[in-house]
Design a protein around this motif. Sequence first.
Motif, PDB file in Angstrom:
ATOM      1  N   THR A   1       0.809  -1.215   0.000  1.00 21.50           N
ATOM      2  CA  THR A   1       0.000   0.000   0.000  1.00 21.50           C
ATOM      3  C   THR A   1       0.837   1.257   0.000  1.00 21.50           C
ATOM      4  OG1 THR A   1      -0.089   0.042   2.415  1.00 21.50           O
ATOM      5  CG2 THR A   1      -1.812  -1.182   1.283  1.00 21.50           C
TER       6      THR A   1
ATOM      7  N   ASP B   1      -0.047   6.544   1.301  1.00 27.08           N
ATOM      8  CA  ASP B   1      -0.798   5.491   0.622  1.00 27.08           C
ATOM      9  C   ASP B   1      -1.251   5.895  -0.777  1.00 27.08           C
ATOM     10  OD1 ASP B   1      -0.902   3.549   2.810  1.00 27.08           O
ATOM     11  OD2 ASP B   1      -2.086   5.082   3.828  1.00 27.08           O
ATOM     12  N   VAL B   2      -1.627   7.162  -0.937  1.00 27.18           N
ATOM     13  CA  VAL B   2      -2.126   7.678  -2.212  1.00 27.18           C
ATOM     14  C   VAL B   2      -1.595   9.096  -2.401  1.00 27.18           C
ATOM     15  CG1 VAL B   2      -4.167   8.198  -3.610  1.00 27.18           C
ATOM     16  CG2 VAL B   2      -4.251   6.321  -1.948  1.00 27.18           C
TER      17      VAL B   2
ATOM     18  N   ILE C   1      -5.917   5.698   5.990  1.00 28.72           N
ATOM     19  CA  ILE C   1      -5.251   6.038   4.735  1.00 28.72           C
ATOM     20  C   ILE C   1      -4.568   7.390   4.859  1.00 28.72           C
ATOM     21  CG2 ILE C   1      -5.614   6.568   2.297  1.00 28.72           C
ATOM     22  CD1 ILE C   1      -8.011   4.681   2.349  1.00 28.72           C
TER      23      ILE C   1
ATOM     24  N   LYS D   1      -9.900   5.960  -1.399  1.00 23.67           N
ATOM     25  CA  LYS D   1     -10.200   4.689  -0.724  1.00 23.67           C
ATOM     26  C   LYS D   1     -10.241   3.537  -1.724  1.00 23.67           C
ATOM     27  CE  LYS D   1     -12.812   6.680   3.137  1.00 23.67           C
ATOM     28  NZ  LYS D   1     -14.138   6.771   3.797  1.00 23.67           N
TER      29      LYS D   1
ATOM     30  N   ILE E   1       2.737   3.535  -5.266  1.00 23.42           N
ATOM     31  CA  ILE E   1       1.822   4.519  -4.694  1.00 23.42           C
ATOM     32  C   ILE E   1       0.922   5.031  -5.819  1.00 23.42           C
ATOM     33  CG2 ILE E   1       1.582   6.709  -3.472  1.00 23.42           C
ATOM     34  CD1 ILE E   1       4.362   6.288  -2.312  1.00 23.42           C
TER      35      ILE E   1
ATOM     36  N   HIS F   1      -6.673   2.729  -3.128  1.00 27.61           N
ATOM     37  CA  HIS F   1      -5.885   2.145  -2.045  1.00 27.61           C
ATOM     38  C   HIS F   1      -6.269   0.677  -1.843  1.00 27.61           C
ATOM     39  CE1 HIS F   1      -3.727   1.658   1.685  1.00 27.61           C
ATOM     40  NE2 HIS F   1      -4.843   1.434   2.358  1.00 27.61           N
TER      41      HIS F   1
END
Length: 332
Positions: free
Chosen positions: A34, A100-101, A43, A299, A124, A302
């Motif tokens: 992740t 995470d993002v 997250i 979300k 990522i 991820h």
Amino acid sequence: MRGTKRFRLARPVAAALGAVLLVGGLAACGNSDTGGAADDGKITLGFSQVGAESGWRTANTTSVKEAAAAADIELKFDDAQQKQENQIKAIRNFIQQKVDVIAFSPVVESGWDTVLKEAKDADIPVILTDRAVDSADKSLYKTFLGSDFVKEGRLSGEWLLEQTKSATGPVNIVELQGTTGSAPANDRKKGFAEAIAANPNLSIVASQSGDFTRAGGKQVMEQFLKANPKIDVLFAHNDDMGLGALEAITAAGKVPGKDIIIITIDAVRDGMQALADGKFNFIAECSPLLGPQLMDLAKKVHAGEEVPPRIETEETTFTQEQAKEALPNRKY
């Protein structure tokens, strides 16, 4: 090793330690997938904003921050101050922090492949918000969330076509472009030009960047007025430049909205008020309230879910009467 003496663990202790290491190893593998530094179930989103050049951008930033808090997403926010080098540095910092993002609104369209490849190599996922990039490798980002800028320009041009369909002589248009090289500036210019091409009486006699700022709009409009004795229409790529141009038009002894038709894009509150007051004539909406959709996408990517490559926001257009009706409940 500091010494040569070896130690042998008793079998029960060794087995227990092995089990702990195995669990720890599995957890570490889960984190590396992740891109997060720690799997606490929350997250982490790294977001690089263009800057704070306009009322639209301020509303967009507020939407992102409020939506992140509501979605229980940890937000690492960066203001690039309208400089690409600042955004590239911020994205690399996000990669180093193992967020995470990553999401960002690109200052300009070109020059992102290298840093986006770095994010991809770090596993990522990247989401583009509001503005697109011109990369040929679409695998460098998961999706684009934002408006159809070409459509906004086209709707603006089509409205002008309707208003000037009975014109028998030339209609002189000046254009306040957004930041040079940015997606909205390129696309709004394209859409508008394509639309007005249907009437040969309509011609753009001057076009220059006001950098999406109110001060820039005022300064460039002052130059337009000095260089062009007859201006019939102003097309501004955003409300803020149009609002700056109002000052220049008024100072030149002309009546905005009457002596010069004014078309803008965004529909932020100040622009809508100018439209309701008859100082603007038409606005194509570009909604800044992308926060909730962005958090939903964060979300999903991820979690490894598939998302559409392009997600457009629903928007409309406004005339004076429509602006008066919409203003009391306007959120931005």
